[in-house]
Design a protein around this motif. Structure first.
Motif: not given
Lengths: 196, 132
Positions: B72-100
């Motif tokens: 969970x900690x590593x995932x947060x780390x990954x999303x923080x990295x991507x969040x920072x990238x998105x802030x700088x204008x990178x086009x990135x999207x996360x799809x969090x997929x789960x069983x309904x």
């Protein structure tokens, strides 16, 4: 010994314990134990969410034991010798086994996970403070604390994420119970019980 | 972009980058013994992506059925990295997929969503039985 094994088994049953392991705990052992535990609970018609919660508690506790138990086999000095001139740190990490106890039981309508391992006396105070703090938090405070800890930059010295006990406290239906028993000058026995 | 191809085990997810669709996929269960070590190649791959000057749009599909607290900690780390990238204008999207029917994984997704600012983070419920 052979005449008293049944008494030992009966003692576990009296405490509500239906799964137990005491000894060296490895990742592979935990994975298989977890799989059997899930199967057993499914057969008892336990709800999907309790199966997952109990399984998750076993994983967190087993990995705590693997990473933090002060009782290791072989003991470090022996292992360094066996490794010869190779990097002793790396060698110890891959070869050593951590000892501890993992039990799962059911009492008064709730599943519980009760685990224990030796820890260094100097770590008792810090862990006691951390767990006491968690005991005093409500669900919302636990959530905020979990999220704040998760946002912290990864700690290079910690093998886990430092989130294990907070996660357990969040998934538990009652505050985490714990105990420290001083064994000798160096070590104490740490026990923790999570009621799901 | 660099190759990334990690096969799943009983306790680690399959992690693959599909260059044809520019999709990074994490699928399965995640409770490695040494989480930091396991995710190191993924974090390195992401760092390369974040620092690359070209503007490739990528999707990150996360479909985990169970993960331990250190993951969970590593995932947060990954999303923080991507969040920072998105802030700088990178086009990135996360799809969090789960069983309904899996409320636990859905709630984890919601909590990650609360903790990011710029990144497109979609919660996607998947119909049970649709998959296998």
């Amino acid at each position: 010994m052979v005449q008293t094994l049944y008494d030992f088994k009966r003692d576990l049953s009296k405490r509500g314990i239906f799964l137990s392991f005491s000894g060296p705990i490895s990742q592979d052992l935990m994975v298989e134990m977890g799989a059997t535990l899930k199967q057993k609970m499914k057969l008892e018609d336990a709800s999907k969410s309790s199966v997952l919660r109990v399984f998750a508690m076993v994983v967190e506790n087993a990995q705590n034991i693997i990473h933090y138990s002060a009782e290791k086999y072989p003991r470090k000095k022996q292992n360094e010798k066996a490794c010869g001139g190779e990097d002793p740190v790396k060698c110890c990490e891959s070869e050593e086994l951590s000892l501890g106890i993992i039990t799962v039981g059911y009492e008064e309508g709730y599943y519980f996970v009760l685990c224990g391992n030796m820890i260094e006396n100097e770590k008792v105070k810090g862990l006691k403070e951390k767990l006491s703090k968690l005991q005093g938090m409500n669900k919302d405070e636990l959530k905020q604390f979990y999220k704040a800890q998760r946002k912290q930059k990864p700690d290079k010295t910690s093998k886990g994420g430092g989130l294990g006990f907070i996660e357990m406290a969040r998934k538990a239906s009652r505050p985490i119970e714990f105990d420290f028993k001083k064994i000798d000058e160096d070590l104490s026995f740490f026990s923790v019980k999570i009621i799901i | 972009m660099e190759q990334l191809n990690i096969e799943s085990t009983k306790f680690t997810p399959e992690i693959k980058f599909h260059p044809d669709s520019n999709t990074l996929e994490l699928k399965g269960r995640s409770y490695p013994e040494n989480t930091a070590e396991f995710y190191e190649p993924v974090l390195m791959w992401l760092e390369d992506y974040v620092e690359a000057p070209d503007d490739v749009e990528i999707s990150v599909n996360v479909e985990l059925t169970y993960f331990n607290s250190s993951s969970s900690k590593v995932l947060m780390n990954i999303f923080d990295m991507l969040d920072e990238a998105a802030k700088k204008g990178k086009k990135v999207m996360v799809n969090w997929i789960f069983d309904e029917e899996d409320e636990t994984i859905m709630e984890y997704g919601e909590e990650f969503l609360e903790d990011i600012e710029y990144l497109a983070f979609n919660l996607i419920a998947k119909d049970d039985g649709d998959d296998q």
